[in-house]
Design an enzyme around this catalytic site. Structure first.
Site, short mmCIF file in Angstrom:
data_model
loop_
_atom_site.label_atom_id
_atom_site.label_comp_id
_atom_site.label_asym_id
_atom_site.label_seq_id
_atom_site.Cartn_x
_atom_site.Cartn_y
_atom_site.Cartn_z
N SER A 108 0.86 -1.17 0.00
CA SER A 108 0.00 0.00 0.00
C SER A 108 0.90 1.23 0.00
CB SER A 108 -0.93 -0.02 1.21
OG SER A 108 -1.94 0.94 1.07
N TYR A 129 -34.78 -20.34 0.68
CA TYR A 129 -34.60 -19.65 -0.59
C TYR A 129 -35.92 -19.43 -1.31
CZ TYR A 129 -29.53 -20.32 -0.28
OH TYR A 129 -28.22 -20.27 0.12
N ASP A 183 -2.59 0.92 -6.72
CA ASP A 183 -2.84 0.79 -5.27
C ASP A 183 -3.16 -0.67 -4.93
OD1 ASP A 183 -3.02 1.62 -2.67
OD2 ASP A 183 -4.81 2.86 -2.92
N HIS A 235 -30.24 -25.48 -4.40
CA HIS A 235 -29.17 -26.35 -3.87
C HIS A 235 -29.57 -27.83 -3.96
CE1 HIS A 235 -27.07 -23.07 -1.24
NE2 HIS A 235 -27.21 -22.72 -2.51
N GLU A 270 0.64 4.46 1.97
CA GLU A 270 0.03 5.38 2.92
C GLU A 270 1.03 6.19 3.73
OE1 GLU A 270 -3.22 6.00 2.81
OE2 GLU A 270 -3.03 4.60 1.14
N GLN A 320 -4.12 7.45 -0.21
CA GLN A 320 -3.06 7.68 -1.18
C GLN A 320 -2.89 6.48 -2.09
OE1 GLN A 320 0.08 10.59 1.21
NE2 GLN A 320 0.50 8.43 1.12
#
Length: 984
Positions: free
Chosen positions: A49, A493, A189, A486, A51, A78
Site C-alpha cells: 500500500s 430460498y 494501489d 441447492h 500510505e 493515497q
C-alpha cells in the site's frame, strides 16, 4: 468554540440544515482518516500500500516519475502515481509468497488457487494498450488491458491463468508500461503479491479475459434489441405508465421524510468521506464482499494480514450498506417536493454517491475480482436507479449506470437474451435477488421501443420460469409443489423468491405484459404446498442450514394477496387448515395434519440430502432427516417447544441415531456436507390425502466420525390423531455411545411446563429422571401423548442442558424435557414400536394404552405392517420384495413400495407408491438434470377384485382367487389412488 458553533448555526437559516449541523457536531464527525503509524512496506504483509510519507524500499523505477498521490486511492487516502514519457517499468524486489494449487486447496479445505491482484486507475481510456505483469525471472506473467476509465482490478491465478510456470520462492514483481503508449499516467494501489482464494471466484473481464474461475460469469453479453418505434401501441405506453406508477408507489414511504430523517441520511453520507473537486471524486473504497460471508472473497481479504492491513481494510464501505443508503435517499427524495431544499441536498448526495460508485470500478466491463452473490447486496442500487432515472439522465449518468446494472447481473442472467432453459432449472436466487432488479433496469431505459421489447421478453422469460416443472433436482418448482434450490426443497430460498415473484406478477397484472396463466397456476400450487408444510414456520428438517431459521408463511402474506389479485388464490384457509396427509417426495417428506397440529415426517435417500452443513452454519445438523417426526401447534415452532439455547442436536424428535458428543457430532469437514444415501427408496404415500405412511431406510457414510455399519429401517403410519411408529434392523458398530430413538425434546418452562409418565399426577419440576421397559405412556407439555409397549426401554429426563450454537459454536444452555427409547450401544437388529396421539391427555393415553386401537402385523427389516382399527386402514411399508400372510389382503409385492388399503363390504380403496423418484445418474453433485423416469409396482391381492374405473396405466388379472395388480407409469413418486369392487 461555542462562538464558532453559534456562527455555524446562524449561517444556516433552513431548519433542515441546522439539524444536519447539530447532528454533525454531536457526533463529532471527522472526515479524515484515523491517525495510524503507517509504514511504507512490511515484509510480513502480502500487500503493498502507499500510505506513509515514503515509497516502498523494494520499489525501483525505470523511465518514469513516481510519487505518492491523494488524487485517487483505494486504500487509505493515497496511491502511487506513475507517469512515464519513455519505456518504463516498476520493479518491486519482493519474494512472491506463491503456493501451489494443492497447497492452497489444503489450506482452504476446498478447491483453491494462489492469485495475484492489484488496482489500477486510468483517467482516460487507452484502447488496445496493455500493462505487462511479470514475476521472478520472467517465470510467469500476464497482460492487463487499459481500455477503461476509473479503477479496475483483477484476480489472476498463477498456475491456471498466467503464461509460464510459477516457482516457489520466486523474487520480484515487474509492471511494464504499455509499449503502445509513448507517455501516460496511471495510479496503482493495493497490490497483493500472492494470496489463496476459492477456485470459483476469479472472473474474467476485458482487462483479463483469459481468467478462468470455475464459476465465472460471462464477459460477452447480448446487445439491447434494435426496435422500430412504430411498433409501440398506445396500450403499450399506457401499460408501461401503469406498471411504473405501481412500482413507484410500492417503494415510496407512507409519509414524506421528516427533517430529522433527511439529516440522519446526510450524517451517514458524511461518513463515506466523498469529496468532489474540479471533476475529481474520491471517498472510501466500496467493496462487494462481507468478510463474514461463508464463502468470503479471499482476493479482498487476505488470510494473513498485519495490523496496518487490518486498519486499511476496516475503512472500506460495503457495497450493500452503500447502495441501501442510496435507496433510502432516493425514496426520501421522491417523497419530497423538488423545490424543498432538503430534496436538492438529497439529489446532490445521491448523484455524488453514484458517481463515486462508478469511479470505484462499478462499471460495465469490470469484474471486481468477482461479484458472486451480487443480487443480495445490490437491490438498493437498482431500486434507486429506477426512482432517480430522470435525475441521473440530467446529470449525464443514466446510460453508464444502466450499462453497469446490466453488466453486474450477468452472473444470473444475460440481460437482453432472457432465454429460459428448462434443463438448467429455475434459479431461485435469480427470482429472489435479481428478477425485480432485472425489470426495474428495463423500466429505467429511456428508449420506449427498447423498453417495450424487453418487458415483453421478460414476461415470456419469467412466465416460462414459473410454469416449468424442472427436471431432476434442478432448481425451480416441482410437480408436487416443492421448490428447489441447492438440489433440494429449500424454503429458506423459495419463500423470499415467492415474495419477489408475487411482486412482479402483481406489477405486470392486467397489462399487455401480464405473466402467463400457466405460470400463475404453477406458482399458486407451490404456494399452496408451502402453506401445507408450514405452521407458520417450516419444520426444522426442511430448514436446510438454518435449523432455527425464519422460514415462515407469515412472511408470505403479500404473496397471497398478489396471487389473489392476479386471479389465482391459494384455496386454503390458513386460520383453519384441513386435516389429512400430503406427500412431498421430491423433498422426501410427508405432512400430516390433525386438529390444528402439523407433523413433519422427514428422511433422506439417494436423491434428497439429509441436511445442509456449511463452514459456519448448522455444524451439528446431521440428524435432521434421520426419520424425524416433529409436531408443531398452530402457534409455531417456539410455542411448540423448539428453541436453540440448550438444544441437544442429537435428539431431533422421531429420529433414530447414535447419541454422540458435540465435538464428534460436528461436521468433520471444514466446508460443506450434504449427505445422501445409496438407497433410492424412501418417502411418503397417502390414501386419499387423509391417511398417510412414511418410510425411510437410514445409513451413514463411510467417513470420519460416522459409522458405515449404521442402519435403521423406520416407518410412521398416520391415521387422524394417531401415528404408529415402527423401527427394525437397527444396527451399528459404535460401542462408545448409545443408539436412541427420540420421542420428544421440548423446552421446559418452570411453573408452566409439565409431563406425565405412567401416572395421573404430572411431573412439574426439574430435574426428572425416570425409565421403564414394562410398557409406558407419556404426555408432553404440548398435548401429545406417547404409548410405548413393553419391551422398549423408555427414558424420560427433565434437566438443564449445555449445547452449542449451530453457527458460532458458542456455548448455550436451556432446560428441556426429553424422552427416548434406548437401544443400547452397538445394537444388532434392534426394533421399536410406539404411538403418538396428537390430542393426548393423561386420561386418553392411559385409556389407549389399556386398549390399543391398532395391531402391528409385522415389524422387521423387510416389512412393517400396521392395521388401524378405528379407520379400518392397513398400511404396508415394504423395504424389499415381499411375500407374506400377515393379513387377508396383500399377499405379495415385487419391489419396495408403500401400500395403503381400506376395505368395506365389497369395496376397496387402495394406494400404491414406489417412494422412488427414479432419477438416473445422480453422481456426486446435488443437482441433476435427468428427467425422473416412470416407475411401476406389481402386487398380488387375496380375493377377486376389479377396478371401479378403468385406468390405462393399471392392469389387473384375476386367477385362482388372487388378483394381480400391475401399476405402470408411477411418476415423480406420486402415489396412485385406486378403487376396486369385489369381482364375481
Amino acid at each position: 468554540m461555542q462562538k464558532a458553533h453559534r456562527f455555524i448555526l446562524s449561517h444556516f437559516r433552513h431548519p433542515y440544515m441546522r439539524i444536519v449541523c447539530i447532528l454533525h457536531l454531536l457526533a463529532g464527525i471527522s472526515c479524515g482518516a484515523m491517525d495510524f503509524p503507517y509504514v511504507a512496506e512490511d515484509p510480513a504483509s502480502p500487500m503493498l500500500s502507499f500510505e506513509s510519507g515514503a515509497l516502498p524500499a523494494s520499489l525501483s523505477v525505470q523511465g518514469a516519475e513516481v510519487e505518492l498521490s491523494g488524487k485517487h486511492f483505494i486504500n487509505g487516502s493515497q496511491s502511487l502515481r506513475w507517469s512515464w514519457k519513455e519505456p518504463s517499468n516498476l520493479y518491486f524486489d519482493r519474494v512472491i509468497p506463491y503456493v501451489t494449487g494443492q497447497e492452497a486447496t489444503d489450506e482452504l479445505a476446498r478447491g483453491a488457487v494462489c492469485i495475484f491482484s492489484f488496482w489500477v486507475y486510468s483517467e482516460k481510456a487507452l484502447p488496445g494498450a496493455r500493462l505487462r505483469i511479470d514475476f521472478g525471472r520472467n517465470d510467469c506473467g500476464f497482460d492487463f488491458g487499459l481500455g477503461f476509465t476509473g479503477w479496475r482490478t483483477c484476480s489472476v491465478a498463477f498456475d491456471r491463468d498466467m503464461e509460464g510456470i510459477p516457482q516457489k520462492g520466486m523474487r520480484g514483481l515487474r509492471i511494464t508500461a504499455p509499449s503502445q503508449v509513448a507517455s501516460g499516467e496511471l495510479f496503482i494501489d493495493r497490490i497483493i503479491l500472492a494470496n489463496i482464494d476459492d477456485i470459483r471466484y476469479q472472473w474474467a473481464d476485458p482487462q483479463v479475459p483469459f481468467v478462468k474461475g470455475t464459476k465465472a460469469a460471462p464477459v460477452e453479453l447480448t446487445p439491447l434489441p434494435r426496435v422500430n418505434a412504430d411498433h409501440i401501441s398506445d396500450r403499450h405506453r399506457a401499460d408501461l405508465d401503469r406498471i411504473n406508477n405501481h412500482i413507484v408507489q410500492s417503494f415510496l414511504p407512507a409519509a414524506p421524510a421528516s427533517l430529522e430523517k433527511v439529516a440522519a441520511l446526510e450524517q451517514q453520507f458524511e461518513t463515506l468521506e466523498i469529496r468532489e473537486e474540479e471533476g475529481i471524486i474520491s471517498g472510501r473504497h466500496v467493496l462487494m464482499m462481507r468478510r463474514a460471508l461463508h464463502d468470503r472473497q479471499d482476493s479482498v481479504y487476505p488470510r494473513r494480514m498485519t495490523a496496518q492491513d487490518e486498519h486499511l481494510m476496516s475503512r472500506y464501505t460495503e457495497f450493500r450498506d452503500y447502495t441501501e443508503l442510496m435507496q433510502e435517499m432516493a425514496q426520501c427524495y421522491r417523497a419530497l417536493e423538488t423545490s424543498d431544499p432538503a430534496a436538492a441536498r438529497l439529489r446532490e448526495m445521491y448523484l455524488q454517491m453514484n458517481r463515486h460508485l462508478l469511479d470505484q470500478g462499478w462499471q460495465d466491463g469490470s469484474a471486481l475480482f468477482s461479484t458472486h452473490h451480487y443480487g443480495y447486496a445490490s437491490r438498493g442500487w437498482y431500486i434507486s436507479t429506477f426512482l432517480m432515472a430522470d435525475e441521473l439522465g440530467t446529470a449525464g449518468m443514466l446510460d453508464s449506470t444502466v450499462r453497469a446494472l446490466i453488466w453486474f447481473m450477468r452472473e444470473k442472467v444475460d440481460f437482453a437474451a432472457m432465454e429460459f432453459d428448462r434443463n438448467q432449472g429455475a434459479d431461485l436466487d435469480y427470482i429472489n435477488t435479481i428478477a425485480k432488479s432485472h425489470l426495474l433496469t428495463m423500466l429505467a431505459i429511456p428508449d420506449e421501443a427498447v423498453k417495450v421489447a424487453l418487458v415483453t421478453q421478460f414476461r415470456d422469460y419469467f412466465s416460462a420460469m414459473l410454469a416449468a416443472d424442472t427436471p431432476g433436482t434442478m432448481g425451480g418448482i416441482k410437480v408436487d409443489g416443492t421448490a428447489f434450490h441447492h438440489g433440494g426443497n429449500y424454503p429458506g430460498y423459495s419463500f423470499p423468491a415467492f415474495i419477489s415473484a408475487g411482486f412482479l406478477c402483481r406489477a405486470l397484472n392486467d397489462t399487455a405484459f401480464a405473466i402467463r396463466p400457466a405460470a400463475l397456476e404453477n406458482f399458486s400450487a407451490a404456494l399452496t404446498a408451502a402453506t401445507l408444510y408450514s405452521s407458520p414456520e417450516t419444520g426444522m428438517a426442511l430448514s436446510g442450514r438454518h435449523p432455527f431459521g425464519e422460514s415462515s408463511i407469515e412472511s408470505l402474506e403479500p404473496v397471497y394477496q398478489d396471487l389473489e389479485i392476479c386471479g389465482y388464490p391459494v384455496a386454503l384457509d390458513r386460520n383453519r387448515m384441513p386435516s389429512g396427509h400430503w406427500s412431498f417426495n421430491y423433498g422426501c417428506f410427508g405432512i400430516h395434519r390433525w386438529g390444528g397440529k402439523m407433523v413433519t415426517l422427514k428422511g433422506f435417500n439417494h436423491y434428497v440430502w439429509s441436511s445442509e452443513i456449511y463452514t459456519m452454519d448448522n455444524r451439528y445438523g446431521r440428524y435432521q432427516s434421520n426419520g424425524s417426526l416433529q409436531i408443531y401447534t398452530a402457534e409455531g415452532r417456539a410455542a411448540s417447544g423448539f428453541e436453540q439455547e440448550g438444544w441437544d442436536w442429537n435428539r431431533n424428535p422421531g429420529t433414530t441415531m447414535i447419541h454422540r458428543p458435540l465435538d464428534v457430532l460436528e461436521n468433520p469437514l471444514e466446508g460443506t456436507l450434504m449427505v445422501r444415501s445409496d438407497i433410492r427408496f424412501g418417502g411418503s404415500s397417502n390414501l386419499g390425502n387423509r391417511y398417510g405412511i412414511f418410510a425411510t431406510d437410514l445409513f451413514e457414510p463411510d467417513m470420519e466420525n460416522f459409522d458405515p455399519d449404521f442402519n435403521a429401517r423406520k416407518s410412521m403410519f398416520c391415521f387422524d390423531n394417531r401415528i404408529i411408529c415402527l423401527g427394525a434392523g437397527i444396527s451399528n458398530g459404535t460401542s462408545e455411545y448409545p443408539t436412541e430413538t427420540v420421542l420428544f425434546q421440548h423446552t421446559w418452562n418452570e411453573g408452566s411446563s409439565r409431563v406425565w409418565m405412567n401416572a395421573s399426577e404430572p411431573l412439574e419440576s426439574n430435574p426428572v429422571s425416570q425409565e421403564s421397559n414394562r410398557g409406558s405412556w407419556l404426555v408432553d407439555s404440548h398435548g401429545n401423548g406417547y404409548y410405548v409397549p413393553a419391551g422398549n426401554q423408555v427414558k424420560l429426563a427433565v434437566k438443564k442442558q449445555g449445547s452449542r450454537h449451530n453457527k458460532t459454536k458458542e456455548p448455550t444452555e436451556g432446560t428441556f424435557a426429553s424422552a427416548w427409547i434406548d437401544h443400547g450401544k452397538a445394537p444388532k437388529e434392534a426394533t421399536y414400536e410406539y404411538v403418538v396421539l396428537l390430542d393426548g391427555t393423561h386420561q386418553s393415553i392411559a385409556a389407549f394404552a389399556s386398549d390399543p386401537s391398532y395391531r402391528v402385523l409385522r415389524n422387521d427389516a423387510q416389512a412393517q405392517i400396521v392395521y388401524d382399527r378405528e379407520s379400518g386402514v392397513v398400511g404396508y411399508a415394504l423395504f424389499d420384495a415381499y411375500q407374506g400372510d400377515e393379513d387377508d389382503l396383500l399377499q405379495a409385492a415385487d419391489q419396495p413400495c408403500l401400500v395403503m388399503a381400506k376395505s368395506w363390504g365389497k369395496n376397496l380403496a387402495l394406494s400404491i407408491g414406489n417412494a422412488d423418484l427414479r432419477i438416473p445418474a445422480m453422481g456426486d453433485s446435488y443437482t441433476n438434470d435427468e428427467e425422473a423416469r416412470p416407475g411401476y409396482a406389481e402386487i398380488v391381492l387375496r380375493g377377486k377384485w376389479r377396478l371401479v374405473k378403468e385406468n390405462a396405466d393399471v392392469k389387473t388379472k384375476v386367477s385362482g382367487g388372487r388378483t394381480r395388480v400391475v401399476v405402470n407409469n408411477i411418476r415423480h413418486a406420486i402415489p396412485v389412488q385406486l378403487k376396486f369392487t369385489g369381482a364375481n
